[in-house]
Design a protein around this motif. Structure first.
Motif, PDB file in Angstrom:
ATOM      1  N   ILE A   5      -4.353  -7.529  -1.350  1.00 32.60           N
ATOM      2  CA  ILE A   5      -5.693  -7.127  -1.759  1.00 32.60           C
ATOM      3  C   ILE A   5      -6.716  -7.626  -0.744  1.00 32.60           C
ATOM      4  O   ILE A   5      -6.615  -8.743  -0.247  1.00 32.60           O
ATOM      5  CB  ILE A   5      -6.008  -7.698  -3.163  1.00 32.60           C
ATOM      6  CG1 ILE A   5      -5.032  -7.102  -4.188  1.00 32.60           C
ATOM      7  CG2 ILE A   5      -7.449  -7.429  -3.559  1.00 32.60           C
ATOM      8  CD1 ILE A   5      -5.110  -7.733  -5.563  1.00 32.60           C
ATOM      9  N   ASP A  56      -3.123  -3.218   0.564  1.00 33.36           N
ATOM     10  CA  ASP A  56      -2.812  -2.019  -0.213  1.00 33.36           C
ATOM     11  C   ASP A  56      -4.066  -1.464  -0.867  1.00 33.36           C
ATOM     12  O   ASP A  56      -4.158  -0.280  -1.168  1.00 33.36           O
ATOM     13  CB  ASP A  56      -1.785  -2.353  -1.306  1.00 33.36           C
ATOM     14  CG  ASP A  56      -0.483  -2.846  -0.706  1.00 33.36           C
ATOM     15  OD1 ASP A  56       0.163  -2.066   0.008  1.00 33.36           O
ATOM     16  OD2 ASP A  56      -0.134  -4.023  -0.930  1.00 33.36           O
ATOM     17  N   ILE A  57      -5.017  -2.370  -1.098  1.00 27.09           N
ATOM     18  CA  ILE A  57      -6.231  -1.993  -1.812  1.00 27.09           C
ATOM     19  C   ILE A  57      -7.411  -2.805  -1.293  1.00 27.09           C
ATOM     20  O   ILE A  57      -7.261  -3.974  -0.944  1.00 27.09           O
ATOM     21  CB  ILE A  57      -6.023  -2.198  -3.343  1.00 27.09           C
ATOM     22  CG1 ILE A  57      -7.151  -1.609  -4.163  1.00 27.09           C
ATOM     23  CG2 ILE A  57      -5.814  -3.659  -3.673  1.00 27.09           C
ATOM     24  CD1 ILE A  57      -6.840  -1.525  -5.657  1.00 27.09           C
ATOM     25  N   ILE A  87      -4.106   3.097   2.032  1.00 22.44           N
ATOM     26  CA  ILE A  87      -4.920   1.993   1.525  1.00 22.44           C
ATOM     27  C   ILE A  87      -5.929   2.583   0.548  1.00 22.44           C
ATOM     28  O   ILE A  87      -6.694   3.473   0.905  1.00 22.44           O
ATOM     29  CB  ILE A  87      -5.642   1.249   2.668  1.00 22.44           C
ATOM     30  CG1 ILE A  87      -4.629   0.681   3.669  1.00 22.44           C
ATOM     31  CG2 ILE A  87      -6.542   0.148   2.098  1.00 22.44           C
ATOM     32  CD1 ILE A  87      -5.257   0.081   4.918  1.00 22.44           C
ATOM     33  N   GLU A  88      -5.899   2.091  -0.682  1.00 20.41           N
ATOM     34  CA  GLU A  88      -6.847   2.541  -1.701  1.00 20.41           C
ATOM     35  C   GLU A  88      -8.154   1.771  -1.522  1.00 20.41           C
ATOM     36  O   GLU A  88      -8.141   0.564  -1.300  1.00 20.41           O
ATOM     37  CB  GLU A  88      -6.296   2.261  -3.104  1.00 20.41           C
ATOM     38  CG  GLU A  88      -4.976   2.925  -3.402  1.00 20.41           C
ATOM     39  CD  GLU A  88      -5.082   4.414  -3.662  1.00 20.41           C
ATOM     40  OE1 GLU A  88      -6.170   4.889  -4.056  1.00 20.41           O
ATOM     41  OE2 GLU A  88      -4.073   5.102  -3.462  1.00 20.41           O
ATOM     42  N   PHE A  90     -11.858   0.945  -3.331  1.00 19.32           N
ATOM     43  CA  PHE A  90     -12.718   0.983  -4.502  1.00 19.32           C
ATOM     44  C   PHE A  90     -14.054   0.367  -4.144  1.00 19.32           C
ATOM     45  O   PHE A  90     -14.099  -0.742  -3.611  1.00 19.32           O
ATOM     46  CB  PHE A  90     -12.099   0.198  -5.671  1.00 19.32           C
ATOM     47  CG  PHE A  90     -10.946   0.901  -6.321  1.00 19.32           C
ATOM     48  CD1 PHE A  90     -11.139   1.678  -7.457  1.00 19.32           C
ATOM     49  CD2 PHE A  90      -9.677   0.800  -5.789  1.00 19.32           C
ATOM     50  CE1 PHE A  90     -10.070   2.343  -8.040  1.00 19.32           C
ATOM     51  CE2 PHE A  90      -8.602   1.457  -6.364  1.00 19.32           C
ATOM     52  CZ  PHE A  90      -8.806   2.231  -7.500  1.00 19.32           C
ATOM     53  N   SER A 111     -11.194   5.717  -3.968  1.00 19.81           N
ATOM     54  CA  SER A 111     -10.345   5.925  -5.149  1.00 19.81           C
ATOM     55  C   SER A 111     -11.100   5.705  -6.454  1.00 19.81           C
ATOM     56  O   SER A 111     -10.665   6.165  -7.506  1.00 19.81           O
ATOM     57  CB  SER A 111      -9.142   4.978  -5.105  1.00 19.81           C
ATOM     58  OG  SER A 111      -8.356   5.255  -3.968  1.00 19.81           O
ATOM     59  N   SER A 126      -7.426  -0.549 -11.459  1.00 21.41           N
ATOM     60  CA  SER A 126      -7.442  -0.113 -10.063  1.00 21.41           C
ATOM     61  C   SER A 126      -6.063  -0.269  -9.421  1.00 21.41           C
ATOM     62  O   SER A 126      -5.661   0.551  -8.610  1.00 21.41           O
ATOM     63  CB  SER A 126      -8.511  -0.861  -9.272  1.00 21.41           C
ATOM     64  OG  SER A 126      -8.315  -2.244  -9.336  1.00 21.41           O
ATOM     65  N   LEU A 127      -5.339  -1.310  -9.801  1.00 20.94           N
ATOM     66  CA  LEU A 127      -4.002  -1.511  -9.226  1.00 20.94           C
ATOM     67  C   LEU A 127      -3.021  -0.443  -9.695  1.00 20.94           C
ATOM     68  O   LEU A 127      -2.018  -0.192  -9.021  1.00 20.94           O
ATOM     69  CB  LEU A 127      -3.467  -2.903  -9.577  1.00 20.94           C
ATOM     70  CG  LEU A 127      -4.126  -4.059  -8.845  1.00 20.94           C
ATOM     71  CD1 LEU A 127      -3.592  -5.389  -9.344  1.00 20.94           C
ATOM     72  CD2 LEU A 127      -3.930  -3.937  -7.334  1.00 20.94           C
ATOM     73  N   HIS A 129      -3.406   2.542  -9.418  1.00 20.97           N
ATOM     74  CA  HIS A 129      -3.483   3.608  -8.428  1.00 20.97           C
ATOM     75  C   HIS A 129      -2.636   3.319  -7.189  1.00 20.97           C
ATOM     76  O   HIS A 129      -2.352   4.207  -6.411  1.00 20.97           O
ATOM     77  CB  HIS A 129      -4.930   3.804  -7.958  1.00 20.97           C
ATOM     78  CG  HIS A 129      -5.835   4.355  -8.993  1.00 20.97           C
ATOM     79  ND1 HIS A 129      -6.403   3.578  -9.977  1.00 20.97           N
ATOM     80  CD2 HIS A 129      -6.285   5.616  -9.213  1.00 20.97           C
ATOM     81  CE1 HIS A 129      -7.164   4.341 -10.749  1.00 20.97           C
ATOM     82  NE2 HIS A 129      -7.099   5.574 -10.317  1.00 20.97           N
ATOM     83  N   VAL A 130      -2.295   2.037  -6.989  1.00 20.23           N
ATOM     84  CA  VAL A 130      -1.622   1.630  -5.751  1.00 20.23           C
ATOM     85  C   VAL A 130      -0.160   2.079  -5.774  1.00 20.23           C
ATOM     86  O   VAL A 130       0.553   1.844  -6.740  1.00 20.23           O
ATOM     87  CB  VAL A 130      -1.719   0.087  -5.569  1.00 20.23           C
ATOM     88  CG1 VAL A 130      -0.932  -0.362  -4.356  1.00 20.23           C
ATOM     89  CG2 VAL A 130      -3.179  -0.327  -5.435  1.00 20.23           C
TER      90      VAL A 130
END
Length: 132
Positions: A5, A56-57, A87-88, A90, A111, A126-127, A129-130
């Protein structure tokens, strides 16, 4: 799940509480923290091909000095094709201005939009979506 993260936010208290929320949620992955978007962008340019170092995010604040979240996104979009993984991104903001949410909705790499305060529930949502 051990996602990497990235938090990009100039507020030290927000950084601390977000890391605490991530830890309390049982997320064991690394947390990269950047106090300004320029340093984060430098990191992404340096690690552009290093899949193990890339997050990843990303939780990106909109309102920051020097380079704001929108400016970061403009530059970040240009290097995305070079990344060896998805990579997402937010946006995280205390702004409830519809101009911000409307603008965010028009940017394909975003995202989602998370209103502060950041919570465990918002993190876990949110996770989801990963891609693992």
């Amino acid at each position: 799940m051990t996602p990497k993260i990235c938090v990009i936010d100039d507020d030290k208290i927000y950084q601390f509480t977000t890391k605490k929320i991530i830890s309390n949620a049982g997320i064991k992955g690394d947390v990269l923290v950047f106090s300004d978007a320029e340093n984060a962008l430098d990191f992404f340019h340096t690690e552009v091909q290093n899949k193990d170092q890339l997050p990843d995010i990303i939780f990106l604040d909109i309102n920051m000095p020097f380079m704001d979240g929108w400016q970061f996104l403009d530059a970040f979009e240009k290097i995305i094709p070079q990344f060896p993984k998805t990579i997402e991104v937010f946006l995280v903001s205390s702004s409830v201005d519809t101009a911000d949410t409307d603008r965010a909705a028009k940017i394909p790499i975003i995202s989602g939009y998370i209103f502060k305060p950041f919570t465990k529930e918002k993190l876990l949502e949110s996770l989801s979506h990963v891609q693992s």
